[in-house]
Design a protein around this motif. Structure first.
Motif, mmCIF file in Angstrom:
data_model
loop_
_atom_site.group_PDB
_atom_site.id
_atom_site.type_symbol
_atom_site.label_atom_id
_atom_site.label_comp_id
_atom_site.label_asym_id
_atom_site.label_seq_id
_atom_site.Cartn_x
_atom_site.Cartn_y
_atom_site.Cartn_z
ATOM 1 N N ALA A 220 0.837 -1.202 0.000
ATOM 2 C CA ALA A 220 0.000 0.000 0.000
ATOM 3 C C ALA A 220 0.872 1.253 0.000
ATOM 4 O O ALA A 220 0.580 2.224 -0.711
ATOM 5 N N GLU B 84 1.004 4.123 -2.981
ATOM 6 C CA GLU B 84 0.789 5.533 -2.654
ATOM 7 C C GLU B 84 1.985 6.374 -3.095
ATOM 8 O O GLU B 84 1.828 7.453 -3.646
ATOM 9 N N CYS C 297 -2.960 9.371 4.035
ATOM 10 C CA CYS C 297 -3.504 8.051 3.736
ATOM 11 C C CYS C 297 -3.680 7.342 5.064
ATOM 12 O O CYS C 297 -2.694 7.017 5.725
ATOM 13 N N LEU D 181 -4.588 4.138 6.862
ATOM 14 C CA LEU D 181 -4.697 2.717 6.585
ATOM 15 C C LEU D 181 -4.825 1.998 7.912
ATOM 16 O O LEU D 181 -3.870 1.874 8.656
ATOM 17 N N ALA E 15 -6.672 -1.796 3.255
ATOM 18 C CA ALA E 15 -5.629 -2.105 2.278
ATOM 19 C C ALA E 15 -6.237 -2.769 1.054
ATOM 20 O O ALA E 15 -5.822 -2.502 -0.065
ATOM 21 N N LEU F 24 -7.464 -0.141 -1.187
ATOM 22 C CA LEU F 24 -6.392 0.587 -1.826
ATOM 23 C C LEU F 24 -5.697 -0.260 -2.883
ATOM 24 O O LEU F 24 -5.368 0.217 -3.947
ATOM 25 N N LEU F 25 -5.501 -1.520 -2.583
ATOM 26 C CA LEU F 25 -4.727 -2.383 -3.473
ATOM 27 C C LEU F 25 -5.563 -3.219 -4.429
ATOM 28 O O LEU F 25 -5.042 -3.807 -5.348
#
Length: 117
Positions: A83, A87, A98, A100, A106, A109-110
């Motif tokens: 992650a 970013e 961010c 997390l 995650a 995001l991923l």
């Protein structure tokens, strides 16, 4: 503050980081976030994971125990690093925080399905 021509800075603190916290650990993490935000670095990413699991180079008893507590936010170190890389590779982004917190964050995001939850 100065940026010293640093284009992007990533910081790992922790869930609950807050400069006004009555808990020393959370207060120091929060004060660190505030100090970094006060710089003139154009892009800052702050990651606040829960317990980091499966660290290759660090063996922490507390995080080993937290692995088995169902209501504690936790994330695999590998996923956290992925992650952070994603970013960092984003270009032309302005100031970013961010946050997390868990493996689910995650995943968003991923776009990775970690399974097993």
């Amino acid at each position: 503050g100065q940026s010293n021509n640093i284009p992007h800075f990533s910081l790992v603190t922790g869930v609950g980081a807050k400069a006004s916290s009555c808990f020393l650990y959370m207060r120091v993490k929060g004060e660190t976030e505030e100090a970094v935000k006060a710089t003139q670095i154009p892009r800052i990413s702050i990651f606040r994971p829960g317990a980091l699991l499966n660290r290759d180079n660090d063996d922490r008893l507390g995080e080993k125990i937290l692995k088995y507590v169902p209501f504690v936010a936790k994330i695999e170190t590998r996923v956290m690093s992925q992650a952070m890389m994603l970013e960092a590779e984003k270009v032309n982004r302005e100031y970013t925080i961010c946050l997390l917190y868990t493996s689910d964050a995650a995943d968003d995001l991923l776009c990775v399905d970690l399974g097993g939850r």
